[in-house]
Enzyme design. Structure first.
Site, PDB file in Angstrom:
ATOM      1  N   ASP A 242       0.852  -1.193   0.000  1.00 51.99           N
ATOM      2  CA  ASP A 242       0.000   0.000   0.000  1.00 51.99           C
ATOM      3  C   ASP A 242       0.889   1.245   0.000  1.00 51.99           C
ATOM      4  OD1 ASP A 242      -2.944   0.967   0.517  1.00 51.99           O
ATOM      5  OD2 ASP A 242      -1.658   2.169   1.826  1.00 51.99           O
ATOM      6  N   GLU A 286      -4.757   2.541  -4.266  1.00 53.81           N
ATOM      7  CA  GLU A 286      -3.301   2.589  -4.203  1.00 53.81           C
ATOM      8  C   GLU A 286      -2.721   1.295  -3.639  1.00 53.81           C
ATOM      9  OE1 GLU A 286      -4.785   4.339  -0.263  1.00 53.81           O
ATOM     10  OE2 GLU A 286      -5.422   4.213  -2.353  1.00 53.81           O
TER      11      GLU A 286
END
Length: 367
Positions: A242, A286
């Site tokens: 992440d 993301e």
């Protein structure tokens, strides 16, 4: 234009059809040879010595036998161009030898010999229609034999056998042109359909922004890899990745820059994988996920360290980050254990990822 674009595929398809045609001609030849032997034994003993006739069939019989054995042992798909054309030459030569042998065994006219030559013309014309030159090579000896035999046995005037030869040749060649035209159009359309299906399949598996695998494709691959690990008793690990402080990045630099960064990060993650079966996918927003078959926690940790260093080396500016002036990532590493479902493995990695984020980000945690 499309025919030119697909020329290599058209040639491959045409050659495959040609091989199938030759295989069909081989089977038909076996049937015809049986018919000739049967008729010779029961009906043609009056015209010639049957013992002399038997030797005329031996070369053709050997050629047919070798062809069938080769296909059985090597496989139809593995027979190459040279072997195919060599076999065709031997097959045509074998039949030519049989026709000449039948014609020379008796001084009396035998309608069956001329009919056999005409049947062979039709058989090889149908079998070899994708390639005009190959077809013309194969049928010419039989057409010529039929015309010469008719001229010698039935008439001293050449006009009839010559007319028959030219008409038969013209009809076959013109028919070949029409049929081959339909064939290449059909193959071109089939190639276009296959390309469209491949594109649709690719679009269904690839993330539109980063051009790597999407979540759907990853879930399918993960299920397959779990089955492979269970079958082969090999380890399997995954890494959830992440991007740290991605929302502040979008707020400070804009979504276009954020999308650009995601593309760069996807490329970095993809470059960090060295084996063909390793897979990276965009899992949402993301967040990325990596599957590492035949890899235990120790090996996955090495990959995570490599990713951390590679991301740092890109030096993508991040004014909104709380841990660095550049883009960083947090990672959660989990290994599959027998009895664990794909969703459980993903949940484990995701939990470790958020523990890494809670621990300060720009780090990785494993089980």
């Amino acid at each position: 234009m499309k025919s030119y674009q697909y020329q290599p595929q058209l040639k491959r398809e045409a050659f495959t059809i040609l091989k199938r045609g030759i295989l069909w001609a081989t089977y038909v030849s076996c049937v015809l040879l049986s018919v000739v032997l049967l008729n010779s034994y029961f009906f043609d003993g009056f015209y010639f010595d049957l013992h002399s006739l038997q030797f005329k069939f031996i070369p053709l019989f050997i050629v047919l036998l070798l062809g069938l054995i080769t296909i059985k042992l090597a496989g139809f798909e593995n027979v190459g161009v040279k072997q195919t054309y060599l076999y065709l030459i031997l097959l045509v030569s074998g039949w030519s030898y049989v026709l000449l042998g039948l014609a020379l065994l008796s001084d009396q006219n035998m309608p069956g010999i001329e009919s056999l030559a005409d049947v062979l013309v039709l058989v090889f014309a149908l079998a070899l229609f994708p390639n005009r030159n190959v077809m013309a090579f194969a049928i010419f000896p039989f057409l010529a034999f039929s015309a010469v035999y008719h001229s010698m046995q039935y008439s001293q005037v050449l006009i009839y056998p010559l007319t028959k030869f030219l008409c038969f040749l013209g009809i076959i060649l013109s028919g070949q042109k029409i049929i081959s035209g339909w064939f290449f159009k059909a193959v071109s359309r089939n190639i276009e359909k296959k390309k469209l299906l491949q594109q649709f399949k690719r679009l269904a598996m690839i993330d539109g922004l980063t051009n790597i695998s999407n979540r759907r494709h990853f879930d399918e691959v993960l299920t397959q890899e779990i089955k492979a690990s269970l079958r082969n008793n090999k380890p399997l690990s995954i890494i959830m990745v992440d991007v740290d402080f991605f929302k502040p990045l979008n707020d400070s630099l804009g979504h276009q820059v954020g999308d650009k960064y995601l593309k760069r990060i996807a490329g970095v993650l993809n470059s960090a994988l060295e084996r063909p079966r390793d897979l990276v996918a965009r899992y949402g927003g993301e967040e990325f996920v990596i599957a590492l078959p035949d890899t235990d926690l120790s090996g996955a940790t090495q990959v995570a360290e490599k990713i951390k260093q590679a991301i740092a080396d890109t030096e993508l500016a991040h004014p909104g980050s709380g841990v660095s002036d550049f883009i960083t990532v947090s990672q959660g590493i989990a290994q599959w254990h027998e009895g664990m479902e794909p969703a459980q493995l993903l949940e484990t990695a995701d939990s470790l990822l958020y523990q890494a984020k809670s621990a300060g980000r720009d780090c990785y945690l494993s089980e």
